[in-house]
Design a protein around this motif. Structure first.
Motif, PDB file in Angstrom:
ATOM      1  N   PHE A 212      25.457  55.324   1.409  1.00 54.82           N
ATOM      2  CA  PHE A 212      25.704  55.809   0.059  1.00 54.82           C
ATOM      3  C   PHE A 212      26.030  54.682  -0.926  1.00 54.82           C
ATOM      4  O   PHE A 212      26.477  54.929  -2.029  1.00 54.82           O
ATOM      5  CB  PHE A 212      26.872  56.813   0.072  1.00 54.82           C
ATOM      6  N   MET A 213      25.825  53.421  -0.506  1.00 57.45           N
ATOM      7  CA  MET A 213      26.242  52.268  -1.305  1.00 57.45           C
ATOM      8  C   MET A 213      25.078  51.587  -2.009  1.00 57.45           C
ATOM      9  O   MET A 213      24.005  51.426  -1.433  1.00 57.45           O
ATOM     10  CB  MET A 213      26.890  51.210  -0.406  1.00 57.45           C
ATOM     11  N   ASP A 214      25.345  51.172  -3.251  1.00 62.10           N
ATOM     12  CA  ASP A 214      24.509  50.196  -3.938  1.00 62.10           C
ATOM     13  C   ASP A 214      25.284  48.886  -3.834  1.00 62.10           C
ATOM     14  O   ASP A 214      26.453  48.818  -4.268  1.00 62.10           O
ATOM     15  CB  ASP A 214      24.316  50.558  -5.406  1.00 62.10           C
ATOM     16  N   VAL A 215      24.670  47.852  -3.256  1.00 59.75           N
ATOM     17  CA  VAL A 215      25.367  46.604  -2.954  1.00 59.75           C
ATOM     18  C   VAL A 215      24.681  45.443  -3.672  1.00 59.75           C
ATOM     19  O   VAL A 215      23.463  45.301  -3.602  1.00 59.75           O
ATOM     20  CB  VAL A 215      25.369  46.339  -1.427  1.00 59.75           C
ATOM     21  N   SER A 216      25.493  44.617  -4.337  1.00 57.46           N
ATOM     22  CA  SER A 216      25.020  43.376  -4.944  1.00 57.46           C
ATOM     23  C   SER A 216      25.815  42.230  -4.331  1.00 57.46           C
ATOM     24  O   SER A 216      27.050  42.315  -4.251  1.00 57.46           O
ATOM     25  CB  SER A 216      25.227  43.369  -6.454  1.00 57.46           C
ATOM     26  N   VAL A 217      25.131  41.171  -3.922  1.00 55.93           N
ATOM     27  CA  VAL A 217      25.770  40.044  -3.248  1.00 55.93           C
ATOM     28  C   VAL A 217      25.501  38.760  -4.022  1.00 55.93           C
ATOM     29  O   VAL A 217      24.360  38.492  -4.404  1.00 55.93           O
ATOM     30  CB  VAL A 217      25.237  39.895  -1.801  1.00 55.93           C
ATOM     31  N   SER A 218      26.560  37.977  -4.252  1.00 58.38           N
ATOM     32  CA  SER A 218      26.435  36.662  -4.883  1.00 58.38           C
ATOM     33  C   SER A 218      27.158  35.639  -4.023  1.00 58.38           C
ATOM     34  O   SER A 218      28.369  35.771  -3.791  1.00 58.38           O
ATOM     35  CB  SER A 218      27.079  36.659  -6.272  1.00 58.38           C
ATOM     36  N   PRO A 219      26.451  34.611  -3.535  1.00 62.55           N
ATOM     37  CA  PRO A 219      27.143  33.532  -2.836  1.00 62.55           C
ATOM     38  C   PRO A 219      28.073  32.821  -3.830  1.00 62.55           C
ATOM     39  O   PRO A 219      27.715  32.665  -5.010  1.00 62.55           O
ATOM     40  CB  PRO A 219      26.027  32.592  -2.386  1.00 62.55           C
ATOM     41  N   VAL A 220      29.246  32.428  -3.391  1.00 61.53           N
ATOM     42  CA  VAL A 220      30.191  31.728  -4.266  1.00 61.53           C
ATOM     43  C   VAL A 220      30.698  30.463  -3.591  1.00 61.53           C
ATOM     44  O   VAL A 220      30.720  30.365  -2.359  1.00 61.53           O
ATOM     45  CB  VAL A 220      31.383  32.636  -4.678  1.00 61.53           C
ATOM     46  N   ILE A 221      31.077  29.496  -4.426  1.00 60.84           N
ATOM     47  CA  ILE A 221      31.699  28.267  -3.948  1.00 60.84           C
ATOM     48  C   ILE A 221      32.981  28.054  -4.730  1.00 60.84           C
ATOM     49  O   ILE A 221      33.203  28.675  -5.780  1.00 60.84           O
ATOM     50  CB  ILE A 221      30.755  27.050  -4.085  1.00 60.84           C
ATOM     51  N   LYS A 222      33.811  27.161  -4.238  1.00 62.19           N
ATOM     52  CA  LYS A 222      35.093  26.888  -4.874  1.00 62.19           C
ATOM     53  C   LYS A 222      34.862  26.282  -6.260  1.00 62.19           C
ATOM     54  O   LYS A 222      34.042  25.385  -6.434  1.00 62.19           O
ATOM     55  CB  LYS A 222      35.899  25.928  -3.998  1.00 62.19           C
ATOM     56  N   HIS A 223      35.620  26.745  -7.235  1.00 63.80           N
ATOM     57  CA  HIS A 223      35.533  26.259  -8.610  1.00 63.80           C
ATOM     58  C   HIS A 223      36.252  24.913  -8.717  1.00 63.80           C
ATOM     59  O   HIS A 223      37.231  24.657  -8.017  1.00 63.80           O
ATOM     60  CB  HIS A 223      36.175  27.281  -9.555  1.00 63.80           C
ATOM     61  N   SER A 224      35.796  24.065  -9.626  1.00 69.23           N
ATOM     62  CA  SER A 224      36.401  22.734  -9.793  1.00 69.23           C
ATOM     63  C   SER A 224      37.875  22.822 -10.214  1.00 69.23           C
ATOM     64  O   SER A 224      38.673  21.955  -9.845  1.00 69.23           O
ATOM     65  CB  SER A 224      35.604  21.910 -10.808  1.00 69.23           C
ATOM     66  N   THR A 225      38.258  23.853 -10.944  1.00 72.97           N
ATOM     67  CA  THR A 225      39.668  24.018 -11.306  1.00 72.97           C
ATOM     68  C   THR A 225      40.515  24.281 -10.064  1.00 72.97           C
ATOM     69  O   THR A 225      41.623  23.751  -9.932  1.00 72.97           O
ATOM     70  CB  THR A 225      39.837  25.158 -12.324  1.00 72.97           C
ATOM     71  N   THR A 226      39.995  25.086  -9.150  1.00 68.77           N
ATOM     72  CA  THR A 226      40.712  25.333  -7.891  1.00 68.77           C
ATOM     73  C   THR A 226      40.852  24.040  -7.104  1.00 68.77           C
ATOM     74  O   THR A 226      41.926  23.735  -6.566  1.00 68.77           O
ATOM     75  CB  THR A 226      39.966  26.387  -7.050  1.00 68.77           C
ATOM     76  N   GLU A 227      39.774  23.272  -7.028  1.00 69.77           N
ATOM     77  CA  GLU A 227      39.825  21.990  -6.310  1.00 69.77           C
ATOM     78  C   GLU A 227      40.854  21.059  -6.938  1.00 69.77           C
ATOM     79  O   GLU A 227      41.628  20.400  -6.232  1.00 69.77           O
ATOM     80  CB  GLU A 227      38.446  21.340  -6.286  1.00 69.77           C
ATOM     81  N   ALA A 228      40.906  20.992  -8.280  1.00 69.12           N
ATOM     82  CA  ALA A 228      41.873  20.137  -8.972  1.00 69.12           C
ATOM     83  C   ALA A 228      43.300  20.605  -8.709  1.00 69.12           C
ATOM     84  O   ALA A 228      44.192  19.792  -8.455  1.00 69.12           O
ATOM     85  CB  ALA A 228      41.580  20.117 -10.474  1.00 69.12           C
ATOM     86  N   TRP A 229      43.509  21.923  -8.765  1.00 69.94           N
ATOM     87  CA  TRP A 229      44.850  22.463  -8.497  1.00 69.94           C
ATOM     88  C   TRP A 229      45.286  22.097  -7.083  1.00 69.94           C
ATOM     89  O   TRP A 229      46.405  21.626  -6.880  1.00 69.94           O
ATOM     90  CB  TRP A 229      44.861  23.975  -8.677  1.00 69.94           C
ATOM     91  N   GLU A 230      44.422  22.345  -6.106  1.00 70.19           N
ATOM     92  CA  GLU A 230      44.770  22.081  -4.708  1.00 70.19           C
ATOM     93  C   GLU A 230      45.056  20.593  -4.478  1.00 70.19           C
ATOM     94  O   GLU A 230      45.939  20.234  -3.701  1.00 70.19           O
ATOM     95  CB  GLU A 230      43.670  22.583  -3.783  1.00 70.19           C
ATOM     96  N   ALA A 231      44.305  19.715  -5.173  1.00 73.90           N
ATOM     97  CA  ALA A 231      44.521  18.277  -5.028  1.00 73.90           C
ATOM     98  C   ALA A 231      45.871  17.840  -5.579  1.00 73.90           C
ATOM     99  O   ALA A 231      46.537  16.972  -5.024  1.00 73.90           O
ATOM    100  CB  ALA A 231      43.399  17.504  -5.717  1.00 73.90           C
ATOM    101  N   SER A 232      46.317  18.476  -6.682  1.00 71.28           N
ATOM    102  CA  SER A 232      47.567  18.048  -7.308  1.00 71.28           C
ATOM    103  C   SER A 232      48.772  18.911  -6.936  1.00 71.28           C
ATOM    104  O   SER A 232      49.896  18.416  -6.904  1.00 71.28           O
ATOM    105  CB  SER A 232      47.420  18.000  -8.827  1.00 71.28           C
TER     106      SER A 232
END
Length: 103
Positions: free
Chosen positions: A76-96
């Motif tokens: 009964f589902m309509d499914v849409s899929v988008s591959p995602v990767i980590k955003h540069s802001t997340t990478e910057a936050w995690e680094a600092s």
């Protein structure tokens, strides 16, 4: 690999309540199993709809496909899929700052 999945559920309007209740229970149980298995990372309901956005993890598109097909409501589902990767802001936050705060 992570994927953002949008699921819209379109149930028949004449589905008997007991059948609907059983289907919802089975879907919840399978979703919880997917969380335990590390496949379903987050799930968010769309307000006012029988729909959600969710983050899934799978080693391949085939694995994601099989997992989504294992959901009891899949017919009964309509499914849409988008591959995602980590955003540069997340990478910057995690680094600092380290890990992102929980939400």
């Amino acid at each position: 690999m992570q994927f953002m999945v949008n699921i819209v559920v379109r149930l028949p309007g004449d589905m008997p309540k007991d059948q609907l209740d059983a289907l919802v229970k089975a879907e919840t149980q399978r979703g919880m199993q997917c969380i335990r298995e590390g496949k379903l990372k987050r799930i968010f309901r769309v307000v006012g709809q029988r729909a959600n956005f969710s983050i899934w993890e799978a080693s391949s598109l085939e694995e994601l496909h099989a997992t989504l097909f294992s959901l009891p409501m899949h017919p009964f589902m309509d499914v849409s899929v988008s591959p995602v990767i980590k955003h540069s802001t997340t990478e910057a936050w995690e680094a600092s700052e380290g890990a992102l705060p929980p939400f």
